[in-house]
Design a protein around this motif. Structure first.
Motif, PDB file in Angstrom:
ATOM      1  N   PHE A  26     -38.166 -96.246 -41.421  1.00 17.47           N
ATOM      2  CA  PHE A  26     -39.342 -96.540 -42.341  1.00 17.47           C
ATOM      3  C   PHE A  26     -39.976 -95.619 -42.877  1.00 17.47           C
ATOM      4  CE2 PHE A  26     -41.273 -95.756 -37.969  1.00 17.47           C
ATOM      5  CZ  PHE A  26     -42.130 -94.856 -38.368  1.00 17.47           C
ATOM      6  N   TYR A  27     -39.121 -94.299 -42.547  1.00 23.44           N
ATOM      7  CA  TYR A  27     -39.996 -92.375 -43.494  1.00 23.44           C
ATOM      8  C   TYR A  27     -38.440 -91.764 -43.355  1.00 23.44           C
ATOM      9  CZ  TYR A  27     -42.021 -87.685 -43.938  1.00 23.44           C
ATOM     10  OH  TYR A  27     -41.882 -86.852 -45.137  1.00 23.44           O
ATOM     11  N   GLU A  28     -38.318 -91.135 -44.491  1.00 24.19           N
ATOM     12  CA  GLU A  28     -37.318 -90.240 -44.337  1.00 24.19           C
ATOM     13  C   GLU A  28     -37.293 -89.162 -45.672  1.00 24.19           C
ATOM     14  OE1 GLU A  28     -32.336 -89.623 -45.706  1.00 24.19           O
ATOM     15  OE2 GLU A  28     -33.043 -91.838 -46.203  1.00 24.19           O
ATOM     16  N   SER A  29     -37.076 -87.860 -45.116  1.00 21.95           N
ATOM     17  CA  SER A  29     -37.899 -86.902 -45.524  1.00 21.95           C
ATOM     18  C   SER A  29     -36.839 -85.152 -44.753  1.00 21.95           C
ATOM     19  CB  SER A  29     -38.617 -86.588 -45.213  1.00 21.95           C
ATOM     20  OG  SER A  29     -39.207 -84.899 -46.458  1.00 21.95           O
ATOM     21  N   GLY A  30     -35.209 -85.002 -46.122  1.00 19.45           N
ATOM     22  CA  GLY A  30     -34.523 -84.130 -45.502  1.00 19.45           C
ATOM     23  C   GLY A  30     -33.374 -84.732 -44.539  1.00 19.45           C
ATOM     24  N   ARG A  53     -35.980 -88.093 -39.556  1.00 19.60           N
ATOM     25  CA  ARG A  53     -36.581 -89.642 -40.245  1.00 19.60           C
ATOM     26  C   ARG A  53     -37.152 -90.151 -38.668  1.00 19.60           C
ATOM     27  NH1 ARG A  53     -29.811 -89.321 -40.836  1.00 19.60           N
ATOM     28  NH2 ARG A  53     -29.833 -88.468 -43.019  1.00 19.60           N
ATOM     29  N   PHE A  54     -37.167 -91.295 -39.095  1.00 26.98           N
ATOM     30  CA  PHE A  54     -38.299 -92.294 -37.769  1.00 26.98           C
ATOM     31  C   PHE A  54     -38.376 -93.520 -38.044  1.00 26.98           C
ATOM     32  CE2 PHE A  54     -41.233 -88.089 -38.728  1.00 26.98           C
ATOM     33  CZ  PHE A  54     -41.481 -87.687 -37.913  1.00 26.98           C
ATOM     34  N   HIS A  55     -37.749 -94.468 -36.646  1.00 30.97           N
ATOM     35  CA  HIS A  55     -37.141 -95.437 -37.195  1.00 30.97           C
ATOM     36  C   HIS A  55     -38.399 -95.994 -35.947  1.00 30.97           C
ATOM     37  CE1 HIS A  55     -33.210 -94.432 -38.641  1.00 30.97           C
ATOM     38  NE2 HIS A  55     -33.580 -93.171 -37.984  1.00 30.97           N
ATOM     39  N   SER A  81     -40.355 -99.262 -30.213  1.00 27.74           N
ATOM     40  CA  SER A  81     -40.794 -97.657 -29.337  1.00 27.74           C
ATOM     41  C   SER A  81     -40.205 -96.819 -31.126  1.00 27.74           C
ATOM     42  CB  SER A  81     -39.518 -97.381 -28.369  1.00 27.74           C
ATOM     43  OG  SER A  81     -38.234 -97.810 -28.702  1.00 27.74           O
ATOM     44  N   PRO A  82     -40.668 -95.952 -31.370  1.00 29.95           N
ATOM     45  CA  PRO A  82     -40.391 -94.824 -32.214  1.00 29.95           C
ATOM     46  C   PRO A  82     -39.918 -94.194 -31.636  1.00 29.95           C
ATOM     47  CG  PRO A  82     -42.101 -94.380 -30.810  1.00 29.95           C
ATOM     48  CD  PRO A  82     -42.462 -95.416 -30.583  1.00 29.95           C
ATOM     49  N   VAL A  83     -38.929 -93.780 -33.202  1.00 27.13           N
ATOM     50  CA  VAL A  83     -37.136 -92.891 -32.648  1.00 27.13           C
ATOM     51  C   VAL A  83     -37.034 -91.611 -33.897  1.00 27.13           C
ATOM     52  CG1 VAL A  83     -34.884 -93.291 -32.716  1.00 27.13           C
ATOM     53  CG2 VAL A  83     -35.965 -94.464 -31.612  1.00 27.13           C
ATOM     54  N   PHE A  84     -36.759 -90.621 -33.249  1.00 26.06           N
ATOM     55  CA  PHE A  84     -37.069 -89.573 -34.429  1.00 26.06           C
ATOM     56  C   PHE A  84     -35.617 -89.273 -34.607  1.00 26.06           C
ATOM     57  CE2 PHE A  84     -36.556 -84.930 -34.158  1.00 26.06           C
ATOM     58  CZ  PHE A  84     -37.290 -84.847 -35.579  1.00 26.06           C
ATOM     59  N   GLU A  85     -35.279 -89.041 -35.297  1.00 27.34           N
ATOM     60  CA  GLU A  85     -34.468 -87.847 -35.240  1.00 27.34           C
ATOM     61  C   GLU A  85     -33.872 -87.463 -36.583  1.00 27.34           C
ATOM     62  OE1 GLU A  85     -29.860 -90.208 -38.090  1.00 27.34           O
ATOM     63  OE2 GLU A  85     -31.775 -91.669 -37.689  1.00 27.34           O
ATOM     64  N   PHE A  86     -32.820 -86.251 -36.412  1.00 27.21           N
ATOM     65  CA  PHE A  86     -32.419 -85.382 -37.132  1.00 27.21           C
ATOM     66  C   PHE A  86     -30.890 -85.551 -37.449  1.00 27.21           C
ATOM     67  CE2 PHE A  86     -31.046 -80.943 -36.759  1.00 27.21           C
ATOM     68  CZ  PHE A  86     -32.159 -80.358 -37.962  1.00 27.21           C
ATOM     69  N   ALA A  87     -30.589 -85.255 -38.561  1.00 26.89           N
ATOM     70  CA  ALA A  87     -29.468 -85.285 -39.048  1.00 26.89           C
ATOM     71  C   ALA A  87     -29.282 -83.822 -39.095  1.00 26.89           C
ATOM     72  CB  ALA A  87     -29.193 -86.301 -40.201  1.00 26.89           C
ATOM     73  N   ALA A  88     -27.712 -83.427 -38.014  1.00 27.87           N
ATOM     74  CA  ALA A  88     -27.461 -82.613 -38.313  1.00 27.87           C
ATOM     75  C   ALA A  88     -26.307 -81.954 -39.143  1.00 27.87           C
ATOM     76  CB  ALA A  88     -27.278 -81.833 -37.144  1.00 27.87           C
ATOM     77  N   THR A  89     -25.754 -83.058 -39.081  1.00 29.75           N
ATOM     78  CA  THR A  89     -24.566 -83.147 -40.611  1.00 29.75           C
ATOM     79  C   THR A  89     -25.038 -84.180 -41.804  1.00 29.75           C
ATOM     80  OG1 THR A  89     -22.203 -83.917 -39.191  1.00 29.75           O
ATOM     81  CG2 THR A  89     -23.014 -81.754 -39.375  1.00 29.75           C
ATOM     82  N   SER A 114     -34.608 -88.464 -30.440  1.00 28.50           N
ATOM     83  CA  SER A 114     -35.699 -88.517 -29.081  1.00 28.50           C
ATOM     84  C   SER A 114     -36.068 -90.201 -29.694  1.00 28.50           C
ATOM     85  CB  SER A 114     -36.376 -87.004 -30.013  1.00 28.50           C
ATOM     86  OG  SER A 114     -37.306 -87.356 -28.405  1.00 28.50           O
ATOM     87  N   SER A 115     -36.638 -90.448 -28.930  1.00 28.38           N
ATOM     88  CA  SER A 115     -37.459 -92.200 -28.147  1.00 28.38           C
ATOM     89  C   SER A 115     -39.107 -91.503 -26.899  1.00 28.38           C
ATOM     90  CB  SER A 115     -36.652 -93.202 -28.536  1.00 28.38           C
ATOM     91  OG  SER A 115     -37.228 -94.350 -27.796  1.00 28.38           O
TER      92      SER A 115
END
Length: 190
Positions: A94-98, A101-103, A142-150, A157-158
């Motif tokens: 539901f959110y992405e910035s660079g 991302r949040f799921h 549950s909320p999920v935080f994502e960091f796209a390393a590549t 992380s949840s």
């Protein structure tokens, strides 16, 4: 069964050319010697792989698998517990910035628990192992935080879980649970 499997593969193949297979998971190991005088030592292992299919830019469907094992020494007695679970899920971005991302992740799953603890017969002094087994059905979000390393590798992380748990054992209850657990993992897009 063969027809069902072929149908699932056909649906996934037709889901779109943009779809991607993903796989990932987490591994947790811990060993501690707490200050509590009743608990002498505590060791635990948790393995939680998952597989999924990214249908489009916002939606991932898949399944979480999990196995955990705990071995505690309490009152000079070896207490063992283990569990395994299977939980299909749908995760919506539901959110992405660079690279951030949040799921929101919705899942329905089942867990089987097994607990083995030694019991001493007070009359004969003999020790035997008491085994208890419990099954649980769980569904929630549950909320999920994502960091796209590549482009293909992400760290996730949840935190927490809001949902319902239904446990089958000697008593049956339906309860609302709000978990404050924090988990970290990694996944790879193929």
């Amino acid at each position: 069964m063969k027809k069902i499997l072929v149908s699932i593969v056909a649906v996934l193949a037709c889901a779109g050319m943009n779809a991607q297979f993903i796989a990932g998971g987490s591994l947790n190991l811990s060993s501690q010697k707490p200050d509590d005088s009743n608990l002498e030592n505590a060791n635990s292992l948790s393995i939680s792989p998952f597989i999924g299919y990214q249908l489009d830019d916002k939606l991932i469907i898949g399944a979480d698998l999990s196995y955990s094992s705990n071995n505690n020494i309490e009152y000079k007695k070896d207490v063992k517990s283990s569990s395994y679970s299977f939980a299909p899920f749908a995760m919506y971005k539901f959110y992405e910035s660079g690279m951030v991302r949040f799921h929101a992740k919705a899942s329905v799953g089942t867990t089987h628990f097994k607990n083995e603890s030694p019991i001493v017969n007070p009359i004969s002094g003999e020790t035997y192992t008491r085994t208890t087994k419990t099954d649980m059905l769980r569904f929630g979000i549950s909320p999920v935080f994502e960091f796209a390393a590549t482009e293909n590798l992400s760290l996730m992380s949840s935190f927490g879980f809001l949902g319902f748990d239904k446990t089958w054992d000697t008593s049956s209850s339906l309860s609302l649970s709000l978990s404050s657990s924090l988990s970290f993992g990694v996944y790879y897009k193929f």
